[in-house]
Design an enzyme around this catalytic site. Structure first.
Site, mmCIF file in Angstrom:
data_model
loop_
_atom_site.group_PDB
_atom_site.id
_atom_site.type_symbol
_atom_site.label_atom_id
_atom_site.label_comp_id
_atom_site.label_asym_id
_atom_site.label_seq_id
_atom_site.Cartn_x
_atom_site.Cartn_y
_atom_site.Cartn_z
ATOM 1 N N LYS A 91 9.586 43.378 -18.374
ATOM 2 C CA LYS A 91 8.782 42.292 -17.814
ATOM 3 C C LYS A 91 7.648 41.860 -18.752
ATOM 4 C CE LYS A 91 10.720 41.796 -13.675
ATOM 5 N NZ LYS A 91 11.054 43.057 -13.079
ATOM 6 N N GLU A 113 4.204 36.593 -8.710
ATOM 7 C CA GLU A 113 4.782 37.301 -7.568
ATOM 8 C C GLU A 113 5.347 38.606 -8.093
ATOM 9 O OE1 GLU A 113 6.573 35.216 -9.364
ATOM 10 O OE2 GLU A 113 8.185 36.640 -9.788
ATOM 11 N N SER A 378 16.426 48.695 -18.352
ATOM 12 C CA SER A 378 15.386 47.687 -18.126
ATOM 13 C C SER A 378 14.001 48.268 -17.875
ATOM 14 C CB SER A 378 15.790 46.763 -16.978
ATOM 15 O OG SER A 378 16.070 47.502 -15.804
#
Ligand SMILES: *Cc1c(COP(=O)(O)O)cnc(C)c1O
Length: 397
Positions: A91, A113, A378
């Site tokens: 991210k 969010e 991830s």
């Protein structure tokens, strides 16, 4: 200057209130300029390298490779280690890129969010780094199951805005963030955390995440002298998957597999697998894509043990890749993801995020003739420990 794609086949678009259209146009224009501006690119590269820790490592998982290999068939599994990035997931690539872009646009306030909290933490981190105000919208159910990340965001100086509506998960947090943006659009940039939302977001987020695949492609060519047979990634909104897929889309012999959440099972209706289940497309959070909906077209609630996959929508480019037959989408249940979580932890000494554990279940347990797999790891699973311990009895550990 090439334009930013608004459509991926029939998917994508800008299904937003008219008040947001100028902001989307402004963002698109800023991105078209920034992505070719050496000043922006140098600053981004420097931060990704020295702050976030890129390039992330490519790791040959020896014991997982042994686990999937038999006497007649050897398979090697490589992991792209996005878990080693600062803040613990992919991210951060997108959050830093968008925060820098917002700064160039003169926006001082960031909203975001978050589901698993990873995007909230990454955004709060980028805002601390660049001295910007940060508000993170998060569902109350996700606040409960991802508590350490809530505390992290607050320590980083962000305000966490609880969202009680609906199921108190990612969909509801996203809807609330969009409402805030409509009200404060002059001062505020909305950092969407996945390859979803109205154009230009799906393209912008992909462009900022494709560093995963660009690096991995070069790394595996250097290590193995060939491309992988399969690239496997979990899919919530689809940003880590599109980030690693993009580098291989033009290589027809590389199979691309996106793994969604089957939750309690696809037949139970309690899942987060709109791409796998198929059916009609619909509009959610500003774009047309594969969504979970009822007969009236109302969006239904997703379910997954992993907050980052607990979303009824999907990135429009994935829906298009699926229709083209270029990528394949499958789904893995909560129970199977938990099993893979413990298997990977024990065999490799790496605690994966519950999201990634879905991809691992597919890579480890589905029979395949592949001899070389690339799995996008991830994120790390520290945030999930309470959740996992709650679900697994002591005897299962
Ligand atoms: C958020 C998250 C995901 C799911 O989001 P995508 O946009 O589909 O990548 C997957 N893994 C981790 C570790 C995450 O934090």
């Amino acid at each position: 200057m090439t334009a930013v794609e608004h459509r991926f086949g029939p998917y994508g678009g800008q299904y937003v209130p008219e008040t947001l259209m100028p902001a989307l146009a402004e963002l698109e224009q800023a991105w078209v300029v920034a992505r070719d501006d050496p000043g922006y690119l140098e600053e981004l590269q420097e931060l990704l390298r020295d702050f976030a820790g890129r390039p992330s490592r490519l790791y040959r998982a020896r014991r997982l490779s042994e686990y999937v290999s038999g006497p007649a068939h050897a398979r090697t599994i490589y992991l792209k280690r996005e878990d080693l990035n600062h803040t613990g997931s992919h991210k951060v690539n997108n959050a830093i890129g968008q925060a820098l872009l917002a700064q160039r646009m003169g926006k001082r306030r960031i909203i975001a969010e978050t589901g698993a909290g990873q995007h909230g933490v990454a955004s709060a981190t980028a805002c601390a780094l660049l001295g910007m105000e940060c508000v993170v919208f998060m569902g109350t159910e996700d606040i409960r199951r991802q508590r350490p990340n809530v505390e992290r965001m607050q320590l980083l100086g962000a305000r966490v805005h609880p969202v009680e509506a609906g199921s108190g998960t990612l969909k509801d947090a996203t809807s609330e963030a969009i409402r805030d943006w409509v009200t404060n659009v002059e001062s505020t940039h909305y950092i969407i955390g996945s390859a979803v939302g109205p154009a230009p977001y799906p393209s912008l987020v992909r462009d900022l995440q494709r560093v995963i695949g660009d690096e991995a492609r070069a790394q595996i060519l250097e290590r193995e002298g060939r491309l992988p047979d399969r690239v496997i990634a979990c899919v919530g909104g689809g940003s880590n998957a599109i980030g690693i897929f993009t580098a291989f889309v033009g290589d027809p012999d590389v199979e691309l597999i996106g793994v969604e959440a089957a939750g309690d099972g696809l037949d139970s209706g309690r899942h987060g697998a709109p791409l796998t289940v198929g059916g009609q497309s619909g509009v959610l959070h500003g774009s047309m894509s594969a969504v979970m909906q009822d007969a009236e077209g109302q969006i239904t609630e997703a379910h997954s043990i992993s907050a980052g996959l607990d979303y009824p929508g999907s990135g429009p480019e994935h829906a298009h890749l699926r229709d083209l037959g270029r990528a394949r989408y499958v789904a893995v249940t909560d129970v199977d993801a938990l099993r893979a979580f413990t298997t990977v932890t024990k065999l490799e000494g790496i605690i994966p995020a519950l999201e990634t554990a879905h991809a691992f279940h597919f890579a480890l347990e589905e029979p395949s003739t592949s001899t070389l797999d690339l799995v996008c790891l991830s994120g790390r699973g520290d945030k999930d420990l309470a959740q996992v311990l709650e679900r697994l009895g002591a005897e299962e550990l």
